[in-house]
Write a protein that holds these residues in place. Structure first.
Motif, short mmCIF file in Angstrom:
data_model
loop_
_atom_site.label_atom_id
_atom_site.label_comp_id
_atom_site.label_asym_id
_atom_site.label_seq_id
_atom_site.Cartn_x
_atom_site.Cartn_y
_atom_site.Cartn_z
N ASP A 25 0.83 -1.21 0.00
CA ASP A 25 0.00 0.00 0.00
C ASP A 25 0.86 1.26 0.00
O ASP A 25 0.57 2.23 -0.70
CB ASP A 25 -0.94 0.02 1.21
N ALA A 26 1.93 1.24 0.79
CA ALA A 26 2.83 2.41 0.84
C ALA A 26 3.51 2.64 -0.51
O ALA A 26 3.63 3.77 -0.97
CB ALA A 26 3.87 2.22 1.94
N ILE A 27 3.94 1.56 -1.15
CA ILE A 27 4.57 1.68 -2.47
C ILE A 27 3.57 2.19 -3.49
O ILE A 27 3.86 3.08 -4.29
CB ILE A 27 5.18 0.33 -2.91
N ALA A 28 2.36 1.64 -3.48
CA ALA A 28 1.33 2.08 -4.42
C ALA A 28 0.98 3.55 -4.21
O ALA A 28 0.80 4.29 -5.19
CB ALA A 28 0.07 1.22 -4.26
N ASP A 29 0.91 3.98 -2.96
CA ASP A 29 0.62 5.38 -2.67
C ASP A 29 1.75 6.28 -3.16
O ASP A 29 1.52 7.35 -3.70
CB ASP A 29 0.42 5.56 -1.17
N ARG A 30 2.98 5.82 -2.99
CA ARG A 30 4.15 6.62 -3.36
C ARG A 30 4.26 6.80 -4.88
O ARG A 30 4.69 7.84 -5.35
CB ARG A 30 5.41 5.99 -2.81
#
Length: 110
Positions: A25-30
């Motif tokens: 989720d953090a990678i997708a958000d970034r």
């Protein structure tokens, strides 16, 4: 020796899944286009504010307030030899605005 308790293994697997989900989720958000654009806009805004502050310091230092003459002082005592930067700054702003308009016009007519 490794834990062979099935319940403990299931808890570890569940924890690992949760951590992996948070990481994904953090990678997708970034890397989402919206976030990338927001960071780009924030960076441009910060750079523009820094540039405006530098120009303000430059103009304030060169064309600061003029001293007030007291009655009876000679006229040449407070002679102002500082250059007037207002026309230069107006010209630079006009050139930048015109350049931006040309770039936008070219992008729309492709």
């Amino acid at each position: 020796m490794a834990d062979t308790d099935p319940a403990e293994l299931e808890r570890q697997i569940e924890r690992t899944r949760a951590e992996l989900a948070q990481t994904v989720d953090a990678i997708a958000d970034r890397v989402s286009p919206k976030r990338v654009a927001e960071r780009g806009v924030a960076k441009v805004k910060a750079n523009a504010e820094h540039l405006v502050a530098q120009v303000g310091d430059l103009v304030g230092g060169v064309a600061g307030p003029k001293p007030v003459r007291a009655a009876g002082e000679p006229d040449d005592l407070w002679e102002d030899d500082r250059p007037d930067l207002a026309p230069v700054l107006i010209g630079v702003g006009a050139v930048l605005a015109l350049g931006a308009m040309v770039m936008l016009w070219r992008r729309r007519h492709r």
